[in-house]
Enzyme design. Structure first.
Site, PDB file in Angstrom:
ATOM      1  CB  THR A  92      -0.873  -0.004   1.277  1.00  0.00           C
ATOM      2  OG1 THR A  92      -1.814  -1.051   1.176  1.00  0.00           O
ATOM      3  CG2 THR A  92      -1.603   1.327   1.476  1.00  0.00           C
ATOM      4  NE  ARG A 148     -10.250  -5.986   2.772  1.00  0.00           N
ATOM      5  CZ  ARG A 148      -9.114  -5.313   2.864  1.00  0.00           C
ATOM      6  NH1 ARG A 148      -8.686  -4.577   1.849  1.00  0.00           N
ATOM      7  NH2 ARG A 148      -8.388  -5.355   3.960  1.00  0.00           N
ATOM      8  CB  VAL A 149     -14.324  -1.262   1.417  1.00  0.00           C
ATOM      9  CG1 VAL A 149     -13.697   0.109   1.676  1.00  0.00           C
ATOM     10  CG2 VAL A 149     -15.137  -1.234   0.124  1.00  0.00           C
ATOM     11  N   GLY A 150     -11.147  -1.836   2.436  1.00  0.00           N
ATOM     12  CA  GLY A 150     -10.220  -1.789   3.564  1.00  0.00           C
ATOM     13  C   GLY A 150     -10.062  -0.380   4.121  1.00  0.00           C
ATOM     14  CG  ASP A 151      -6.416   0.453   6.053  1.00  0.00           C
ATOM     15  OD1 ASP A 151      -6.362  -0.643   5.458  1.00  0.00           O
ATOM     16  OD2 ASP A 151      -5.448   1.236   6.118  1.00  0.00           O
ATOM     17  CB  THR A 154       0.791   0.323   4.917  1.00  0.00           C
ATOM     18  OG1 THR A 154       0.841  -0.848   4.102  1.00  0.00           O
ATOM     19  CG2 THR A 154       1.976   0.282   5.862  1.00  0.00           C
ATOM     20  N   GLY A 155      -1.074  -1.979   6.014  1.00  0.00           N
ATOM     21  CA  GLY A 155      -1.178  -3.175   6.843  1.00  0.00           C
ATOM     22  C   GLY A 155      -2.547  -3.816   6.759  1.00  0.00           C
ATOM     23  N   GLY A 158      -6.067  -4.231   6.788  1.00  0.00           N
ATOM     24  CA  GLY A 158      -7.110  -3.219   6.711  1.00  0.00           C
ATOM     25  C   GLY A 158      -8.220  -3.386   7.733  1.00  0.00           C
TER      26      GLY A 158
HETATM   27  N1  GLY Z   1      -4.220  -1.589   4.218  1.00  0.00           N
HETATM   28  C1  GLY Z   1      -4.709  -1.995   2.976  1.00  0.00           C
HETATM   29  C2  GLY Z   1      -5.857  -2.895   3.052  1.00  0.00           C
HETATM   30  O1  GLY Z   1      -5.929  -3.743   3.912  1.00  0.00           O
HETATM   31  O2  GLY Z   1      -6.735  -2.777   2.225  1.00  0.00           O
END
Ligand code: GLY
Length: 285
Positions: free
Chosen positions: A167, A195-198, A217-218, A220
């Site tokens: 990321t 799916r939606v992440g952070d 990053t990491g 989500g």
């Molecule tokens: N940090 C990126 C994700 O998990 O989507």
């Protein structure tokens, strides 16, 4: 990948520096750095981003300035620079976050370039993961869901060896005191479609206030639960960027969330922290 990523991050800082030297503000510089990194296939953002369970790139991206302006896109397909779409949401709509089909239509109406973000390398890795799943005996009927579940775990295991991640994020303070953060990602390999992440969520993957800006990053799902960048920026009311990153990371570690964070504080101090497996590259200018 780490050498290529370190070189990419160093070059992105130079791009941002030139934007500032040319009169651009912190938001322009953060966006330019993010665009540069999205175009570099060494990173998990834009071209070369990871693929979901259907073999497609679904991008998440967000931007925020310290005056509160913010914009984001989630599960966006086929747009060359998701970070530009996030900024357009901020500037051209009354909303903060657009997702999926609607986000793609909006980007097209804004005239943002489309692109096939899938590279030969990401296709090769996708096939490798599919083969691994099939040899694991998943029944045909479960195939779709199993890809989203079992292989996401497999991808997480590979991330621990430094094989994944990527990321991208940028944090900038300009000489007028405006702070900005920008984050962009393909998310995680073999994620379920939708799916939606952070990285699409203000306060989770991206946050900015007059006293600090941060990008994460990491993992989500964990970062979403923690509201990691909001927490780090809140800490910068009292602390410099490095100490705020360290404390936020201690909390993430206590919560069992594998992640990394970069930050800049209101005086221009920078910080970064990671709690283990994240292969991070950081360059400050
Ligand atoms: N940090 C990126 C994700 O998990 O989507």
């Amino acid at each position: 990948m780490e050498g290529a990523r370190a070189a990419g991050v160093a070059a992105a800082v130079e791009v941002a520096r030139q934007v500032l030297a040319g009169g651009g503000d912190a938001l322009d510089a953060a966006e330019a750095a993010a665009v540069f990194l999205e175009e570099d296939p060494a990173f998990n953002a834009g071209t070369g981003a990871c693929l979901n369970a259907e073999g497609e790139v679904e991008a998440d991206a967000s931007v925020m300035a310290s005056d509160g302006r913010s914009g984001a896109v989630a599960a966006l397909r086929g747009v060359r620079n998701p970070i530009r779409a996030a900024r357009r949401v901020m500037e051209r709509t009354d909303h903060v976050l657009l997702a999926g089909e609607g986000a793609a239509r909006f980007a097209a109406e804004e005239g943002l370039p489309t692109a096939d973000l899938v590279t030969a390398e990401s296709r090769r890795r996708y096939r490798e993961m599919c083969t691994a799943l099939e040899s694991g005996g998943a029944g045909e009927g479960l195939r779709h869901l199993a890809r989203g579940r079992d292989l996401a775990r497999r991808a997480a295991a590979r991330a621990r060896t430094g094989d994944l991640g990527g990321t991208i994020g940028a944090v900038v303070r300009d000489d007028r005191g405006l702070l900005a953060a920008a984050t962009s990602t393909g998310g995680m390999w073999m994620k379920l479609p939708g799916r939606v992440g952070d990285s699409a969520v203000i306060g989770a993957g991206t946050y900015a206030a007059p006293w600090g800006a941060a990008s994460a990053t990491g993992h989500g799902e964990g970062i979403l639960r923690l509201g990691l960048t909001r927490r780090c920026v809140d800490l910068m009311r009292e602390l410099g960027a490095q100490e705020a990153c360290r404390r936020a990371m201690d909390e993430a570690t206590s919560g069992g969330v594998e992640c990394g964070i970069i930050a800049v504080d209101g005086r221009g101090g920078t910080g970064d922290a990671t709690n283990g497996w994240m292969p991070t590259a950081r360059w400050t200018g």
